[in-house]
Every structure is written in C-alpha cells, then in structure tokens.
Design an enzyme around this catalytic site. Sequence first.
Site, short mmCIF file in Angstrom:
data_model
loop_
_atom_site.label_atom_id
_atom_site.label_comp_id
_atom_site.label_asym_id
_atom_site.label_seq_id
_atom_site.Cartn_x
_atom_site.Cartn_y
_atom_site.Cartn_z
N CYS A 129 51.12 47.10 39.59
CA CYS A 129 52.39 46.50 40.01
C CYS A 129 53.25 46.09 38.81
O CYS A 129 54.48 46.13 38.89
CB CYS A 129 52.14 45.30 40.93
SG CYS A 129 50.99 44.07 40.28
N HIS A 147 50.62 39.35 41.89
CA HIS A 147 51.50 40.49 42.11
C HIS A 147 52.80 40.35 41.33
O HIS A 147 53.29 39.24 41.13
CB HIS A 147 51.80 40.59 43.62
CG HIS A 147 52.57 41.80 44.01
ND1 HIS A 147 52.20 43.09 43.66
CD2 HIS A 147 53.73 41.94 44.73
CE1 HIS A 147 53.07 43.95 44.14
NE2 HIS A 147 54.02 43.28 44.78
#
Length: 342
Positions: A56, A132
């Site tokens: 990510c 994330h």
Amino acid sequence: MVEELYSLDESNFKDVRPVYGLVFLFKWTGDDERHTTEPQNEPGLFFARQVVQNACATQAILSVLLNCADKIDIGETLSDFMTFTRDFPPEMKGLAISNSETIRSVHNGFSSQEPFVTDGKDDGGENQDAFHFVAFVPFNGKVFELDGLKSGPVNLGDIPGHGGNLASASCSGIHGDDWLSVASPAIEERIARHSAGEIRFNLLAIVKNRKHVATEERQRCMRRVEALDRELSSRGRVQQPEAAALSALKQEENFALESQRAAALRVAEECDVTVALEEAKFAQWRKENMRRKHDYVPFAVKLLDLLAQKTDFDDVVESMKSKAKHREDARTSAGEGSEGIK
C-alpha cells in the site's frame, strides 16, 4: 522526494512547498468503509485497486506521482506504464502494478531483510495490528482520497477558488497548495475516528526535491544580483567624494538598489546552506538504506559460533529460560488478579 510531517499546521506545509500529494499511514480497521462517502470515477485520474498485500505504501506514492505527471518528471518507465494502463479499469491497473518487474524490483529493494518467518502474532499470541497507507491528491480542481482497498477514488471537495474548473491545472496547479485546506480536515477526521490513546499515525508529503528548489532559487538570486550590478554600473555607484554632488534622489535610488543586491546575496547564501544540508541528509539516507537492507544473519551466526567456542552456552540458556518463566508467572498472576477484581 518524500518529507515526513509532524502536524497539519500551515507552517509545516510552508517549509516544503510545493506539495504534490500526501500519504497518510493509520491503523486499519475492518469498519473503515462505513465512514467514507461513495467512491466516484474522475476522467483522467489514475486509480488502482490494491491486489497484493504489503504494497500500500508503494501504491500510495505511485498514486501521487502518476496523477502529477504534468508537474513532475516521472521518467520513461513510469510514463510508459501510465500510457499502457491509461484505459485499464482499477483492478487491471492494480494487477499491472504487481506484474511490473521494475516496480516490484524497486519495492523489494527497499524492504528490510526478514530472516525469520513469523506467524503474524505478537509475543502474547494476539494478532498484530494492521496499518494502511492512503494518498491525497489534487486533480482537476478537486481533492481526492485514493485508497487501493476501496472500489474507487473519493472526492473530498473542490479546491477553494477553483470551482472544479477542468481547464485549470492539476497537482498544485495555478492555485498553489490551497488544496491542502481540503485534505487536512479529511485527515483530521480519520485520526478522530480512533481512540484517544491511538498515536500511531504518520504523514508524508511528496514534494519537490529541496536541493533543486534551493539551487533554482540561488540561480534566480544571482541573476538578480547581475541585473542590479548592471543597473548600478550604468548609473554610477555613489562614491564618498561624489556624495555631496549627487542629488538626494539619486543617492536614495542607489541605496535602494544596493540594499536589494545585499538581500539577494543573503538569500543565495541561505540557499547554499540548504543545498549542503540536503546533500548531507541524502548521504545519511543512503547509509541507513544500506544498513537496513543488509543481511546481518551470517554475521550473527558466525558471532554466536565464536562465542560458543569460548562460552558455556548451557548456563546462559538455562538462565534465560528461568527469567522467561518468571516473567510468564508474573503475567499470569497479574491476569488472575485482574479477573478477581472484576
């Protein structure tokens, strides 16, 4: 280049302008989708779904770079990749990222060595927290949140004074960094969703190389100095014996030009300092990356082997086992005590 920011204050952004995009790290929870608006497509905006784990951060940086290709020299590799995937749907773009040999090589090249495989749990047997990265970018007069785990980009609103005018430039564009006033509240809202004790956040800004900024500013200053020198030369600088003969107006004008020249030289000197600091910073980063990526396992194994030849490791092992047992007993006792209070 990437600069780490420690707050969303305007003063923080002022020191790193121009800001092409933001990358925000936060603790991911399964109910994150409930708090966001419905994703929507935006013509020309690069958005890719994340199809591989632990990528990510790389994908967030790519989301900024590929949406600022009109402001950043992204190089031949990324330019070709952008052209190749232009008409792909988000899922196919995500697959294209994972299948790109160059991107995969660069991504893996910055990963640290993991000599031991873990089960994804901490010492207490609990699953480790997941984190994330998402990107925030200005595009076509609007600000978008690009999260590879979502089905599409999220429109956070128009850039102030822009009105969604598609004719205006994207990515910092003619309105400078006004888009940050839209992105900052969205990031603050994300932070507010977590408990008051949660402090594990990180904010990165994709900015122009500070060394290049300082070098360009220095060149502008020196051109200004040269222009002022020519002006002063044509007018004739004020010499002490001549001062009485010159009109007060000419003295004042010459003094103003001399002051401007001195100010430009001061800024040029400050730029020299900035360039030196940036070069030192990059040298330190190179060392840190080399150390982080180096495999120290052979060295550690050899060191333990040499120590074993000179040390009775059986006593050391038994001592460590005893200490570990004491710690476990203490945790167990504390847990039973807590249950008793409940």
